[in-house]
Scaffold this motif. Structure first.
Motif, PDB file in Angstrom:
ATOM      1  N   SER A  92      56.216 150.946  39.099  1.00 22.28           N
ATOM      2  CA  SER A  92      55.828 151.725  40.276  1.00 22.28           C
ATOM      3  C   SER A  92      56.963 151.695  41.303  1.00 22.28           C
ATOM      4  O   SER A  92      57.760 150.750  41.313  1.00 22.28           O
ATOM      5  N   PRO A  93      57.045 152.721  42.161  1.00 23.60           N
ATOM      6  CA  PRO A  93      58.059 152.688  43.225  1.00 23.60           C
ATOM      7  C   PRO A  93      58.001 151.405  44.059  1.00 23.60           C
ATOM      8  O   PRO A  93      59.039 150.847  44.413  1.00 23.60           O
ATOM      9  N   MET A  94      56.796 150.898  44.324  1.00 26.64           N
ATOM     10  CA  MET A  94      56.635 149.659  45.094  1.00 26.64           C
ATOM     11  C   MET A  94      57.351 148.510  44.396  1.00 26.64           C
ATOM     12  O   MET A  94      58.110 147.766  45.020  1.00 26.64           O
ATOM     13  N   ASP A  95      57.139 148.363  43.087  1.00 27.31           N
ATOM     14  CA  ASP A  95      57.759 147.270  42.338  1.00 27.31           C
ATOM     15  C   ASP A  95      59.267 147.448  42.216  1.00 27.31           C
ATOM     16  O   ASP A  95      60.020 146.477  42.337  1.00 27.31           O
ATOM     17  N   VAL A  96      59.722 148.682  41.977  1.00 27.90           N
ATOM     18  CA  VAL A  96      61.152 148.946  41.830  1.00 27.90           C
ATOM     19  C   VAL A  96      61.892 148.619  43.124  1.00 27.90           C
ATOM     20  O   VAL A  96      62.918 147.932  43.117  1.00 27.90           O
ATOM     21  N   VAL A  97      61.363 149.094  44.248  1.00 32.20           N
ATOM     22  CA  VAL A  97      62.022 148.850  45.538  1.00 32.20           C
ATOM     23  C   VAL A  97      61.998 147.366  45.879  1.00 32.20           C
ATOM     24  O   VAL A  97      63.006 146.803  46.321  1.00 32.20           O
ATOM     25  N   GLY A  98      60.882 146.720  45.650  1.00 35.29           N
ATOM     26  CA  GLY A  98      60.803 145.279  45.909  1.00 35.29           C
ATOM     27  C   GLY A  98      61.811 144.500  45.081  1.00 35.29           C
ATOM     28  O   GLY A  98      62.496 143.607  45.581  1.00 35.29           O
ATOM     29  N   GLN A  99      61.912 144.867  43.801  1.00 34.07           N
ATOM     30  CA  GLN A  99      62.871 144.211  42.919  1.00 34.07           C
ATOM     31  C   GLN A  99      64.308 144.484  43.372  1.00 34.07           C
ATOM     32  O   GLN A  99      65.141 143.576  43.397  1.00 34.07           O
ATOM     33  N   ASN A 107      69.290 142.568  45.662  1.00 29.40           N
ATOM     34  CA  ASN A 107      70.360 142.810  46.633  1.00 29.40           C
ATOM     35  C   ASN A 107      70.574 141.589  47.526  1.00 29.40           C
ATOM     36  O   ASN A 107      71.702 141.165  47.740  1.00 29.40           O
ATOM     37  N   VAL A 108      69.493 141.026  48.040  1.00 26.62           N
ATOM     38  CA  VAL A 108      69.606 139.860  48.916  1.00 26.62           C
ATOM     39  C   VAL A 108      70.209 138.683  48.150  1.00 26.62           C
ATOM     40  O   VAL A 108      71.125 138.011  48.633  1.00 26.62           O
ATOM     41  N   GLU A 109      69.714 138.441  46.930  1.00 26.80           N
ATOM     42  CA  GLU A 109      70.239 137.339  46.116  1.00 26.80           C
ATOM     43  C   GLU A 109      71.719 137.538  45.796  1.00 26.80           C
ATOM     44  O   GLU A 109      72.518 136.606  45.882  1.00 26.80           O
ATOM     45  N   GLY A 110      72.095 138.764  45.417  1.00 24.94           N
ATOM     46  CA  GLY A 110      73.490 139.061  45.088  1.00 24.94           C
ATOM     47  C   GLY A 110      74.411 138.940  46.287  1.00 24.94           C
ATOM     48  O   GLY A 110      75.536 138.453  46.173  1.00 24.94           O
ATOM     49  N   THR A 111      73.929 139.380  47.435  1.00 25.00           N
ATOM     50  CA  THR A 111      74.716 139.287  48.668  1.00 25.00           C
ATOM     51  C   THR A 111      74.966 137.836  49.038  1.00 25.00           C
ATOM     52  O   THR A 111      76.080 137.446  49.380  1.00 25.00           O
ATOM     53  N   LYS A 112      73.940 137.019  48.939  1.00 24.57           N
ATOM     54  CA  LYS A 112      74.078 135.603  49.288  1.00 24.57           C
ATOM     55  C   LYS A 112      74.974 134.855  48.307  1.00 24.57           C
ATOM     56  O   LYS A 112      75.615 133.882  48.673  1.00 24.57           O
ATOM     57  N   ALA A 113      75.039 135.315  47.059  1.00 24.09           N
ATOM     58  CA  ALA A 113      75.838 134.638  46.037  1.00 24.09           C
ATOM     59  C   ALA A 113      77.321 135.020  46.079  1.00 24.09           C
ATOM     60  O   ALA A 113      78.150 134.328  45.508  1.00 24.09           O
ATOM     61  N   ASN A 114      77.666 136.097  46.767  1.00 30.19           N
ATOM     62  CA  ASN A 114      79.045 136.583  46.797  1.00 30.19           C
ATOM     63  C   ASN A 114      79.660 136.251  48.160  1.00 30.19           C
ATOM     64  O   ASN A 114      79.198 136.754  49.187  1.00 30.19           O
ATOM     65  N   PRO A 115      80.724 135.415  48.191  1.00 28.51           N
ATOM     66  CA  PRO A 115      81.307 135.015  49.482  1.00 28.51           C
ATOM     67  C   PRO A 115      81.788 136.193  50.335  1.00 28.51           C
ATOM     68  O   PRO A 115      81.717 136.127  51.565  1.00 28.51           O
ATOM     69  N   ILE A 116      82.258 137.251  49.708  1.00 28.30           N
ATOM     70  CA  ILE A 116      82.717 138.412  50.484  1.00 28.30           C
ATOM     71  C   ILE A 116      81.519 139.149  51.069  1.00 28.30           C
ATOM     72  O   ILE A 116      81.496 139.487  52.257  1.00 28.30           O
ATOM     73  N   LEU A 117      80.509 139.378  50.259  1.00 31.56           N
ATOM     74  CA  LEU A 117      79.318 140.072  50.744  1.00 31.56           C
ATOM     75  C   LEU A 117      78.525 139.219  51.729  1.00 31.56           C
ATOM     76  O   LEU A 117      77.836 139.747  52.594  1.00 31.56           O
ATOM     77  N   ARG A 118      78.643 137.911  51.617  1.00 32.85           N
ATOM     78  CA  ARG A 118      77.942 137.011  52.533  1.00 32.85           C
ATOM     79  C   ARG A 118      78.391 137.203  53.981  1.00 32.85           C
ATOM     80  O   ARG A 118      77.669 136.880  54.919  1.00 32.85           O
TER      81      ARG A 118
END
Length: 194
Positions: free
Chosen positions: A75-82, A87-98
């Motif tokens: 569902s769109p709800m699940d896709v957007v939530g995922q 995105n948040v996890e990936g941003t926090k894991a990348n020193p440049i994106l952090r």
């Protein structure tokens, strides 16, 4: 000529990963690249401009990786939530994106980006999502009375809330992001799909 620009880019990327934006200077970048400081300015007008180019590339790679790992049949709800969670996890894991979470740094970088690209060009956050939003609208899965680009800006606003978590209160994260996403998605999903 392009080899020198790429060398500067790669050396800067490595230093930004190791030391962060504030603790990396142009002379360190050029020293690592084995060239004079003046050569830097043949390719980049500032450290901010170079960092923003690197940030945008890293951001684009993250969005592509997130998008490719989604189950678009959900569902769109699940896709957007995922997507937001990845995105948040990936941003926090990348020193440049952090650096996104370092308000003083990102405000300066965002200003450079807007000066180079104009006030209206902020869709680098979810450009991969536009086609999916349009498809959902055509299929009646989400409201089509709201422009697809406006919907993308709504998602960008959710992510931007994360940069103000200290002001809002750390004790409310990540539940606040989850609740905001859920409430926004419920308002976007057509009544027939709710």
């Amino acid at each position: 000529m392009e080899d020198k620009k790429l060398l500067i880019y790669d050396c800067a990327k490595e230093l930004f990963r190791e030391k962060g934006f504030k603790d990396t200077n142009i002379s360190e970048i050029t020293k690592k690249a084995g060239m004079a400081v003046g050569t830097f300015y043949n390719y980049y007008s500032s450290k901010e401009k170079l960092f923003m180019d690197i940030f945008l590339e890293e951001n684009s790679k993250l969005k592509q990786a997130c998008f490719q790992s989604l189950d678009l049949e959900q569902s769109p709800m699940d896709v957007v939530g995922q997507m937001l969670k990845l995105n948040v996890e990936g941003t926090k894991a990348n020193p440049i994106l952090r650096e996104w979470y370092n308000r003083s740094v990102f405000e300066k970088l965002e200003q450079v980006y807007r000066e180079d690209n104009g006030i209206d060009t902020v869709d680098f956050l979810y450009d991969n999502f536009l086609e999916l939003i349009v498809l959902w609208q055509k299929r009646g899965k989400i409201r089509n009375d709201i422009d697809s680009k406006m919907i993308m800006m709504i998602f960008a606003a959710i992510i931007n809330a994360d940069t103000h978590k200290e002001e809002i209160g750390l004790e409310y994260f990540p539940e606040l992001l989850h609740l905001m996403t859920e409430l926004i998605m419920k308002s976007l999903i057509n009544c027939s799909d709710s």
